[in-house]
Write a protein that holds these residues in place. Sequence first.
Motif, PDB file in Angstrom:
ATOM      1  N   GLY A  80       0.822  -1.213   0.000  1.00  0.00           N
ATOM      2  CA  GLY A  80       0.000   0.000   0.000  1.00  0.00           C
ATOM      3  C   GLY A  80       0.856   1.262   0.000  1.00  0.00           C
ATOM      4  N   ASN A  81       1.927   1.238   0.805  1.00  0.00           N
ATOM      5  CA  ASN A  81       2.733   2.441   0.947  1.00  0.00           C
ATOM      6  C   ASN A  81       3.473   2.750  -0.356  1.00  0.00           C
ATOM      7  OD1 ASN A  81       3.625   4.660   2.319  1.00  0.00           O
ATOM      8  ND2 ASN A  81       5.135   3.577   3.558  1.00  0.00           N
ATOM      9  N   VAL A  82       4.104   1.740  -0.933  1.00  0.00           N
ATOM     10  CA  VAL A  82       4.853   1.997  -2.172  1.00  0.00           C
ATOM     11  C   VAL A  82       3.885   2.260  -3.332  1.00  0.00           C
ATOM     12  CG1 VAL A  82       5.156  -0.400  -2.978  1.00  0.00           C
ATOM     13  CG2 VAL A  82       6.917   1.306  -3.455  1.00  0.00           C
ATOM     14  N   LEU A  83       2.672   1.720  -3.237  1.00  0.00           N
ATOM     15  CA  LEU A  83       1.683   2.030  -4.277  1.00  0.00           C
ATOM     16  C   LEU A  83       1.321   3.515  -4.238  1.00  0.00           C
ATOM     17  CD1 LEU A  83      -0.228   0.388  -6.398  1.00  0.00           C
ATOM     18  CD2 LEU A  83      -2.004   1.170  -4.829  1.00  0.00           C
ATOM     19  N   ALA A  84       1.326   4.095  -3.045  1.00  0.00           N
ATOM     20  CA  ALA A  84       1.034   5.530  -2.931  1.00  0.00           C
ATOM     21  C   ALA A  84       2.136   6.341  -3.623  1.00  0.00           C
ATOM     22  CB  ALA A  84       0.895   5.927  -1.466  1.00  0.00           C
ATOM     23  N   ALA A  85       3.375   5.875  -3.524  1.00  0.00           N
ATOM     24  CA  ALA A  85       4.476   6.559  -4.230  1.00  0.00           C
ATOM     25  C   ALA A  85       4.276   6.458  -5.735  1.00  0.00           C
ATOM     26  CB  ALA A  85       5.824   5.930  -3.835  1.00  0.00           C
ATOM     27  N   TRP A  86       3.859   5.285  -6.160  1.00  0.00           N
ATOM     28  CA  TRP A  86       3.594   5.085  -7.600  1.00  0.00           C
ATOM     29  C   TRP A  86       2.424   5.979  -8.049  1.00  0.00           C
ATOM     30  CZ3 TRP A  86      -0.846   3.092  -9.875  1.00  0.00           C
ATOM     31  CH2 TRP A  86      -0.734   2.795 -11.241  1.00  0.00           C
ATOM     32  N   ALA A  87       1.418   6.116  -7.181  1.00  0.00           N
ATOM     33  CA  ALA A  87       0.265   6.976  -7.508  1.00  0.00           C
ATOM     34  C   ALA A  87       0.721   8.432  -7.660  1.00  0.00           C
ATOM     35  CB  ALA A  87      -0.811   6.860  -6.436  1.00  0.00           C
ATOM     36  N   ALA A  88       1.647   8.849  -6.790  1.00  0.00           N
ATOM     37  CA  ALA A  88       2.168  10.218  -6.900  1.00  0.00           C
ATOM     38  C   ALA A  88       2.829  10.405  -8.266  1.00  0.00           C
ATOM     39  CB  ALA A  88       3.170  10.489  -5.772  1.00  0.00           C
ATOM     40  N   ARG A  89       3.502   9.373  -8.725  1.00  0.00           N
ATOM     41  CA  ARG A  89       4.135   9.419 -10.056  1.00  0.00           C
ATOM     42  C   ARG A  89       3.071   9.513 -11.143  1.00  0.00           C
ATOM     43  NH1 ARG A  89       6.192   5.674 -13.831  1.00  0.00           N
ATOM     44  NH2 ARG A  89       8.235   6.254 -14.670  1.00  0.00           N
ATOM     45  N   GLN A  90       1.989   8.764 -10.990  1.00  0.00           N
ATOM     46  CA  GLN A  90       0.884   8.846 -11.949  1.00  0.00           C
ATOM     47  C   GLN A  90       0.324  10.265 -12.026  1.00  0.00           C
ATOM     48  OE1 GLN A  90       1.350   5.842 -13.499  1.00  0.00           O
ATOM     49  NE2 GLN A  90      -0.864   5.735 -13.741  1.00  0.00           N
ATOM     50  N   MET A  91       0.443  10.979 -10.888  1.00  0.00           N
ATOM     51  CA  MET A  91      -0.102  12.338 -10.820  1.00  0.00           C
ATOM     52  C   MET A  91       0.889  13.376 -11.348  1.00  0.00           C
ATOM     53  SD  MET A  91      -1.830  11.871  -7.066  1.00  0.00           S
ATOM     54  CE  MET A  91      -2.630  13.463  -6.908  1.00  0.00           C
ATOM     55  N   GLY A  92       2.034  12.918 -11.826  1.00  0.00           N
ATOM     56  CA  GLY A  92       2.969  13.833 -12.453  1.00  0.00           C
ATOM     57  C   GLY A  92       4.215  14.141 -11.645  1.00  0.00           C
ATOM     58  N   LEU A  93       4.358  13.549 -10.456  1.00  0.00           N
ATOM     59  CA  LEU A  93       5.570  13.788  -9.670  1.00  0.00           C
ATOM     60  C   LEU A  93       6.725  13.024 -10.318  1.00  0.00           C
ATOM     61  CD1 LEU A  93       6.108  15.263  -6.871  1.00  0.00           C
ATOM     62  CD2 LEU A  93       6.212  12.975  -5.884  1.00  0.00           C
ATOM     63  N   PRO A  94       7.865  13.691 -10.541  1.00  0.00           N
ATOM     64  CA  PRO A  94       8.966  12.977 -11.216  1.00  0.00           C
ATOM     65  C   PRO A  94       9.688  12.007 -10.282  1.00  0.00           C
ATOM     66  CG  PRO A  94       9.582  15.271 -10.792  1.00  0.00           C
ATOM     67  CD  PRO A  94       8.184  15.105 -10.274  1.00  0.00           C
ATOM     68  N   VAL A  95       9.242  10.763 -10.307  1.00  0.00           N
ATOM     69  CA  VAL A  95       9.835   9.712  -9.472  1.00  0.00           C
ATOM     70  C   VAL A  95      10.714   8.842 -10.374  1.00  0.00           C
ATOM     71  CG1 VAL A  95       9.355   7.667  -8.069  1.00  0.00           C
ATOM     72  CG2 VAL A  95       7.877   9.700  -7.887  1.00  0.00           C
ATOM     73  N   ALA A  96      11.986   8.696  -9.998  1.00  0.00           N
ATOM     74  CA  ALA A  96      12.918   7.951 -10.858  1.00  0.00           C
ATOM     75  C   ALA A  96      12.776   6.451 -10.648  1.00  0.00           C
ATOM     76  CB  ALA A  96      14.349   8.392 -10.566  1.00  0.00           C
ATOM     77  N   ARG A  97      12.839   6.032  -9.395  1.00  0.00           N
ATOM     78  CA  ARG A  97      12.836   4.596  -9.123  1.00  0.00           C
ATOM     79  C   ARG A  97      12.161   4.339  -7.783  1.00  0.00           C
ATOM     80  NH1 ARG A  97      18.438   1.231  -9.421  1.00  0.00           N
ATOM     81  NH2 ARG A  97      17.987   1.107 -11.651  1.00  0.00           N
ATOM     82  N   LEU A  98      11.523   3.180  -7.683  1.00  0.00           N
ATOM     83  CA  LEU A  98      10.882   2.796  -6.422  1.00  0.00           C
ATOM     84  C   LEU A  98      11.517   1.492  -5.942  1.00  0.00           C
ATOM     85  CD1 LEU A  98       7.194   3.664  -7.385  1.00  0.00           C
ATOM     86  CD2 LEU A  98       8.626   4.840  -5.710  1.00  0.00           C
ATOM     87  N   MET A  99      12.212   1.576  -4.805  1.00  0.00           N
ATOM     88  CA  MET A  99      12.838   0.373  -4.253  1.00  0.00           C
ATOM     89  C   MET A  99      11.884  -0.259  -3.246  1.00  0.00           C
ATOM     90  SD  MET A  99      15.342   2.410  -5.393  1.00  0.00           S
ATOM     91  CE  MET A  99      16.326   3.432  -4.347  1.00  0.00           C
ATOM     92  N   VAL A 100      11.616  -1.533  -3.454  1.00  0.00           N
ATOM     93  CA  VAL A 100      10.662  -2.271  -2.626  1.00  0.00           C
ATOM     94  C   VAL A 100      11.460  -3.172  -1.686  1.00  0.00           C
ATOM     95  CG1 VAL A 100       8.842  -4.033  -2.726  1.00  0.00           C
ATOM     96  CG2 VAL A 100       8.911  -2.204  -4.443  1.00  0.00           C
ATOM     97  N   GLY A 101      11.494  -2.823  -0.411  1.00  0.00           N
ATOM     98  CA  GLY A 101      12.277  -3.611   0.552  1.00  0.00           C
ATOM     99  C   GLY A 101      11.413  -4.674   1.207  1.00  0.00           C
ATOM    100  N   SER A 102      11.928  -5.897   1.263  1.00  0.00           N
ATOM    101  CA  SER A 102      11.180  -6.920   2.003  1.00  0.00           C
ATOM    102  C   SER A 102      12.115  -7.666   2.940  1.00  0.00           C
ATOM    103  CB  SER A 102      10.487  -7.904   1.048  1.00  0.00           C
ATOM    104  OG  SER A 102      11.412  -8.459   0.155  1.00  0.00           O
TER     105      SER A 102
END
Length: 466
Positions: A258-280
Amino acid sequence: MQYVSTRGDAAPRDFAGVLLSGLAEDGGLFVPEAWPTFTAAEWRSFRGLSYPDLAARLIAPFAAGSIAPDVIRRLCAEAYAGFGHPATVPLVQLEGGLWVQELFHGPTLAFKDLAMQLLGRLFDHVLRDQDRRITIVGATSGDTGSAAIEACRDRERIRAVILHPRGRTSEVQRRQMTTVLSPNIANLAVEGTFDDCQDLVKAMFADAPFREELSLSAVNSINWARVAAQIPYYAAAAIALGAPDREVSFAVPTGNFGNVLAAWAARQMGLPVARLMVGSNRNDILTRFLRGNDMSVRPVEPSLSPSMDIGVSSNFERLLFELLGRDAGACAQVMRNFRDTGRMDVPDAAWREAASLFEGFRLDDPGTEAEIRRVHAATGYLADPHTAIGIAAGRAGALPGVPTVAMATAHPAKFPDAIEAATGLRPPLPPRLDDLYEREERFRTVANRLSEVQGAVRNAVFSNAA
Ligand SMILES: Cc1ncc(COP(=O)(O)O)c(C=O)c1O
Ligand SMILES: N[C@@H](CCOP(=O)(O)O)C(=O)O
């Protein structure tokens, strides 16, 4: 704004409808019919806004036509007024290009408070407006539960029943839930894992008469409002570091996605996000998927980062829906097969697209302990085990010249044993929680059986009915 189900068989609805229904009737998750976007000039105009004002600007489009922007603004102001840091979500620079964003200054010391403090107020607003009452059923691996309880306690129109996996949270996490004795709150300790709790919640939603009888709603990130309210802190960090004129990467300790999906959603909204690292942690279904298209369910094992002890990440379905070109029929088919076989068949092109933006990272318990120790020795910073995985993921996946922000998702005092083992230090709880270990606990242990859990939920709701 209207919302559609990822499985295509539930009627579209507005934000208030999505907030109250939680999960779609067809078992899918609600997603916005179209993504709201901001231009570079609009992102620039957000510079200098307070966190509550920024949050209101970003959340208002999701509630358009359902809740007025000035109401959203007021609720955001109220939601974040009690946070323990004037910046609400401060950025701390750890080294050269690496920052942490502290998301744990809310009442229960985890990132869930950012969304949940707003959700409690949104529920109140909509329920009063519609003169309704709801029963919240929620599953927690440790943090969602206490944040939801804190946000919902003593709210007249809400009853909340929270399921946690017995013995699989930290003691602080359990006590934060079970010592709240408000009459509208009940805790169930399920003999099982977080995934069992989450499956039980979904099964309760799938039982239409039960769902109707109790007017069920959700506080987990299966509820879109939770994800929407997690978008603003990514924007706050990126803007502080130069967005929209500079790209930023995020490293997110991940469980239910959910949390990293929110970062991806911000990117969908036009925020310039380069990469999303998913830690497990060792429960690494997402890392196995991102590295080799292996999304297969394995038994969940306890770890030093219990909130991430999750076998199946519910929110992945929202990304899958997008990766499949918003084909709800195809998404429903993939999810049905996944349910039947325990292995998700993601088409190669969709997997490649996911793997081009998200990077999987795994850290086992010895690695987590070593990372907590390393960060502390190098910088003096005490990172909780979840945050430590985020930091390690951020260091591993950083791109040259692009700032990386690791999400600090919990306060180290929630996991004192792990911190002490790694550093020799035992972080104290804030003074308001000084007597947490002396407070009376109240919870009921239940088998991992739907009928027993439904009975316990009914009992909790009706024994306290006004
Ligand atoms: C402290 C902490 N970190 C990370 C996570 C994982 O976040 P998500 O489930 O949104 O992926 C959780 C639980 O959600 C958590 O409580
Ligand atoms: N890690 C969570 C598990 C539930 O995730 P959610 O974001 O879907 O509520 C927890 O700590 O409870």
